[in-house]
Design a protein around this motif. Structure first.
Motif, PDB file in Angstrom:
ATOM      1  N   LYS A  76       0.857  -1.184   0.000  1.00  0.00           N
ATOM      2  CA  LYS A  76       0.000   0.000   0.000  1.00  0.00           C
ATOM      3  C   LYS A  76       0.895   1.238   0.000  1.00  0.00           C
ATOM      4  O   LYS A  76       1.849   1.323   0.777  1.00  0.00           O
ATOM      5  N   PRO A  77       0.597   2.201  -0.873  1.00  0.00           N
ATOM      6  CA  PRO A  77       1.442   3.414  -0.894  1.00  0.00           C
ATOM      7  C   PRO A  77       1.276   4.207   0.394  1.00  0.00           C
ATOM      8  O   PRO A  77       0.203   4.264   0.979  1.00  0.00           O
ATOM      9  N   THR A  78       2.374   4.831   0.854  1.00  0.00           N
ATOM     10  CA  THR A  78       2.326   5.609   2.089  1.00  0.00           C
ATOM     11  C   THR A  78       1.797   7.021   1.854  1.00  0.00           C
ATOM     12  O   THR A  78       1.234   7.617   2.750  1.00  0.00           O
ATOM     13  N   LYS A  79       1.959   7.528   0.648  1.00  0.00           N
ATOM     14  CA  LYS A  79       1.413   8.848   0.341  1.00  0.00           C
ATOM     15  C   LYS A  79       0.644   8.741  -0.977  1.00  0.00           C
ATOM     16  O   LYS A  79       0.947   7.896  -1.815  1.00  0.00           O
ATOM     17  N   PRO A  80      -0.357   9.606  -1.153  1.00  0.00           N
ATOM     18  CA  PRO A  80      -1.152   9.529  -2.379  1.00  0.00           C
ATOM     19  C   PRO A  80      -0.323   9.889  -3.615  1.00  0.00           C
ATOM     20  O   PRO A  80       0.647  10.643  -3.512  1.00  0.00           O
ATOM     21  N   GLU A  86       1.007  11.749  -6.907  1.00  0.00           N
ATOM     22  CA  GLU A  86       0.948  13.152  -7.297  1.00  0.00           C
ATOM     23  C   GLU A  86       0.172  13.289  -8.601  1.00  0.00           C
ATOM     24  O   GLU A  86       0.284  12.466  -9.483  1.00  0.00           O
TER      25      GLU A  86
END
Length: 62
Positions: free
Chosen positions: A51-55, A57
Motif C-alpha cells: 500500500k502506498p504511504t502517500k497519495p 501526485e
C-alpha cells in the motif's frame, strides 16, 4: 502385414481395457467422516500487495 497390424492393435485395445478397469476391489470404508480443510492456491509470491504511504501526485498536462 496389414492383418498383423490390425490383430496387434485389437489385442492391445483389449489389454488396455482390462488394465484400465481396475482391481475390482471395493473402496475401503473409513471410520471418520471427511473433514473440511482450507486450501490455499499458489497464485503468487505470497506477499500482500504494497500500500502506498502517500497519495500519488497529480500531473497536469497542458
Amino acid at each position: 502385414m496389414k492383418r498383423i497390424l490390425a490383430v496387434t492393435l485389437l489385442l492391445m485395445s483389449f489389454a488396455s481395457v482390462a488394465l484400465a478397469d481396475g482391481s475390482g476391489l471395493p473402496p475401503v470404508k473409513s471410520t471418520k467422516p471427511p473433514q473440511a480443510e482450507v486450501l490455499r492456491l499458489a497464485d503468487g509470491s505470497g506477499l500482500p500487495p504494497v500500500k502506498p504511504t502517500k497519495p500519488p501526485e497529480r500531473t497536469v498536462s497542458a
